[in-house]
Design a protein around this motif. Structure first.
Motif, PDB file in Angstrom:
ATOM      1  N   TYR A 191       5.553  -4.923  -1.536  1.00 22.77           N
ATOM      2  CA  TYR A 191       6.363  -3.941  -0.798  1.00 22.77           C
ATOM      3  C   TYR A 191       5.512  -2.750  -0.056  1.00 22.77           C
ATOM      4  CZ  TYR A 191      10.032  -1.044   1.235  1.00 22.77           C
ATOM      5  OH  TYR A 191      10.867  -0.145   2.226  1.00 22.77           O
ATOM      6  N   GLU A 192       4.564  -2.159  -1.081  1.00 23.79           N
ATOM      7  CA  GLU A 192       3.818  -1.196  -0.704  1.00 23.79           C
ATOM      8  C   GLU A 192       2.845  -1.470   0.498  1.00 23.79           C
ATOM      9  OE1 GLU A 192       4.481  -2.114  -3.819  1.00 23.79           O
ATOM     10  OE2 GLU A 192       6.148  -0.634  -4.287  1.00 23.79           O
ATOM     11  N   GLU A 193       2.386  -2.621   0.328  1.00 22.03           N
ATOM     12  CA  GLU A 193       1.259  -3.060   1.286  1.00 22.03           C
ATOM     13  C   GLU A 193       1.743  -3.165   2.568  1.00 22.03           C
ATOM     14  OE1 GLU A 193      -2.515  -4.644  -0.902  1.00 22.03           O
ATOM     15  OE2 GLU A 193      -0.769  -5.790  -1.428  1.00 22.03           O
ATOM     16  N   ILE A 194       2.888  -3.214   2.794  1.00 19.24           N
ATOM     17  CA  ILE A 194       3.442  -3.634   4.176  1.00 19.24           C
ATOM     18  C   ILE A 194       3.925  -2.461   4.897  1.00 19.24           C
ATOM     19  CG2 ILE A 194       3.521  -6.118   3.694  1.00 19.24           C
ATOM     20  CD1 ILE A 194       6.618  -5.591   3.169  1.00 19.24           C
ATOM     21  N   GLN A 195       4.156  -1.202   4.257  1.00 19.29           N
ATOM     22  CA  GLN A 195       4.653  -0.062   4.730  1.00 19.29           C
ATOM     23  C   GLN A 195       3.662   0.417   6.008  1.00 19.29           C
ATOM     24  OE1 GLN A 195       7.683   0.764   3.973  1.00 19.29           O
ATOM     25  NE2 GLN A 195       7.603  -1.220   2.879  1.00 19.29           N
ATOM     26  N   PRO A 196       4.281   1.034   6.918  1.00 19.57           N
ATOM     27  CA  PRO A 196       3.696   1.651   8.031  1.00 19.57           C
ATOM     28  C   PRO A 196       2.634   2.487   7.381  1.00 19.57           C
ATOM     29  CG  PRO A 196       5.962   2.045   8.293  1.00 19.57           C
ATOM     30  CD  PRO A 196       5.791   1.553   6.878  1.00 19.57           C
ATOM     31  N   ILE A 197       1.484   2.673   8.489  1.00 20.71           N
ATOM     32  CA  ILE A 197       0.372   3.267   7.965  1.00 20.71           C
ATOM     33  C   ILE A 197       0.441   4.612   8.582  1.00 20.71           C
ATOM     34  CG2 ILE A 197      -2.220   3.433   8.171  1.00 20.71           C
ATOM     35  CD1 ILE A 197      -2.282   0.435   8.185  1.00 20.71           C
ATOM     36  N   LYS A 198       0.359   5.687   7.985  1.00 16.57           N
ATOM     37  CA  LYS A 198       0.595   7.143   8.605  1.00 16.57           C
ATOM     38  C   LYS A 198      -0.852   7.870   8.393  1.00 16.57           C
ATOM     39  CE  LYS A 198       5.460   6.739   7.833  1.00 16.57           C
ATOM     40  NZ  LYS A 198       6.566   7.470   6.993  1.00 16.57           N
ATOM     41  N   LEU A 199      -0.997   8.939   9.118  1.00 17.40           N
ATOM     42  CA  LEU A 199      -2.107  10.097   8.724  1.00 17.40           C
ATOM     43  C   LEU A 199      -1.430  10.726   7.783  1.00 17.40           C
ATOM     44  CD1 LEU A 199      -2.795  10.987  12.702  1.00 17.40           C
ATOM     45  CD2 LEU A 199      -4.252  10.074  10.883  1.00 17.40           C
ATOM     46  N   ARG A 255       0.325  -5.020   8.991  1.00 14.01           N
ATOM     47  CA  ARG A 255      -0.139  -3.739   8.294  1.00 14.01           C
ATOM     48  C   ARG A 255      -0.996  -4.359   6.861  1.00 14.01           C
ATOM     49  NH1 ARG A 255       5.846  -1.574   9.160  1.00 14.01           N
ATOM     50  NH2 ARG A 255       5.388  -0.512  11.282  1.00 14.01           N
ATOM     51  N   PHE A 256      -0.340  -5.525   6.108  1.00 11.52           N
ATOM     52  CA  PHE A 256      -1.088  -6.245   5.218  1.00 11.52           C
ATOM     53  C   PHE A 256      -2.646  -6.391   5.559  1.00 11.52           C
ATOM     54  CE2 PHE A 256      -2.340  -9.629   2.198  1.00 11.52           C
ATOM     55  CZ  PHE A 256      -1.952  -8.816   0.846  1.00 11.52           C
ATOM     56  N   GLY A 257      -2.641  -6.767   6.443  1.00 13.49           N
ATOM     57  CA  GLY A 257      -4.077  -7.235   7.123  1.00 13.49           C
ATOM     58  C   GLY A 257      -5.022  -6.058   6.915  1.00 13.49           C
ATOM     59  N   PHE A 258      -4.353  -4.841   7.752  1.00 20.48           N
ATOM     60  CA  PHE A 258      -5.268  -3.516   8.054  1.00 20.48           C
ATOM     61  C   PHE A 258      -5.388  -3.093   6.170  1.00 20.48           C
ATOM     62  CE2 PHE A 258      -2.866  -2.584  12.006  1.00 20.48           C
ATOM     63  CZ  PHE A 258      -3.817  -3.399  12.532  1.00 20.48           C
ATOM     64  N   ARG A 259      -4.630  -3.222   5.269  1.00 22.92           N
ATOM     65  CA  ARG A 259      -4.832  -2.775   3.826  1.00 22.92           C
ATOM     66  C   ARG A 259      -5.572  -3.720   3.011  1.00 22.92           C
ATOM     67  NH1 ARG A 259       0.629  -0.572   4.455  1.00 22.92           N
ATOM     68  NH2 ARG A 259       0.154   1.855   4.484  1.00 22.92           N
ATOM     69  N   ASN A 260      -6.227  -4.749   3.742  1.00 19.80           N
ATOM     70  CA  ASN A 260      -6.731  -5.825   2.983  1.00 19.80           C
ATOM     71  C   ASN A 260      -7.742  -6.545   3.943  1.00 19.80           C
ATOM     72  OD1 ASN A 260      -5.320  -6.397   0.242  1.00 19.80           O
ATOM     73  ND2 ASN A 260      -3.640  -5.912   1.793  1.00 19.80           N
ATOM     74  N   LEU A 261      -8.817  -5.730   4.465  1.00 21.35           N
ATOM     75  CA  LEU A 261      -9.820  -5.963   5.392  1.00 21.35           C
ATOM     76  C   LEU A 261     -10.553  -7.249   4.731  1.00 21.35           C
ATOM     77  CD1 LEU A 261     -10.881  -2.536   6.575  1.00 21.35           C
ATOM     78  CD2 LEU A 261      -9.311  -4.112   7.914  1.00 21.35           C
ATOM     79  N   ASP A 262     -10.738  -7.327   3.664  1.00 16.39           N
ATOM     80  CA  ASP A 262     -11.628  -8.500   3.019  1.00 16.39           C
ATOM     81  C   ASP A 262     -10.952  -9.782   3.272  1.00 16.39           C
ATOM     82  OD1 ASP A 262      -9.641  -7.284   1.148  1.00 16.39           O
ATOM     83  OD2 ASP A 262     -10.337  -8.836  -0.398  1.00 16.39           O
ATOM     84  N   ILE A 263      -9.688  -9.950   3.689  1.00 17.19           N
ATOM     85  CA  ILE A 263      -9.289 -11.410   3.981  1.00 17.19           C
ATOM     86  C   ILE A 263      -9.248 -11.674   5.577  1.00 17.19           C
ATOM     87  CG2 ILE A 263      -7.790 -11.028   1.684  1.00 17.19           C
ATOM     88  CD1 ILE A 263      -5.464 -10.960   3.921  1.00 17.19           C
TER      89      ILE A 263
END
Length: 161
Positions: free
Chosen positions: A151-159, A80-88
């Motif tokens: 903690y915020e960046e590893i939470q489930p991604i929701k619609l 999930r962290f990776g999805f929120r930080n595509l630049d890494i």
């Protein structure tokens, strides 16, 4: 008058030579049901012994921050962290099917980021397992280079509705 208790597995029962038909759901009725929005899709990806140790090390470091009790849940949080930080994210890590597997459990939306048209599998031209492996490796390198998880960046991604 006594109640008749019907068996769960049978579609009909014969009581005193009287046949009682039970309602039987058709396949189309079952197919039309909505799936749960929080349904998870477990996926395995291969890890080297070194990568397994690295994941374990970071799990111990971030166990309290991430509020997790399992490596599988921690791996999913790394994804999930990776999805929120595509630049890494990178897709140039060595990928070998070592026979040692770890699991991630993305939800439907997170899985679509990997497998749908335009997702990472499509963009990178790799298998789903390799894409997951590359994402986890990217986040581990980010952590090794001094980055951190919140903690915020590893939470489930929701619609968002």
């Amino acid at each position: 008058m006594s109640e008749i208790i019907l068996p769960i597995t049978s579609t009909s029962i014969n009581q005193n030579n009287k046949s009682i038909n039970l309602p039987n759901k058709t396949k189309s009725e079952v197919k039309n049901r909505k799936s749960r929005s929080d349904k998870l899709f477990p996926r395995k990806f291969p890890v080297s012994d070194e990568m397994r140790k690295e994941i374990r090390k970071w799990f111990i470091v971030y166990k309290k921050v991430c509020r997790t009790e399992s490596i599988t849940e921690f791996n999913t949080m790394l994804l999930r962290f990776g999805f929120r930080n595509l630049d890494i994210l990178r897709n140039d890590f060595k990928y070998v099917d070592s026979g040692i597997y770890k699991t991630v459990k993305p939800n439907k939306l997170e899985k679509s980021y990997i497998t749908d048209i335009g997702g990472l599998v499509d963009e990178w031209g790799v298998s789903e397992r390799k894409a997951i492996h590359q994402i986890i490796c990217s986040v581990l390198v980010y952590l090794q280079n001094g980055g951190g998880l919140t903690y915020e960046e590893i939470q489930p991604i929701k619609l968002h509705k």
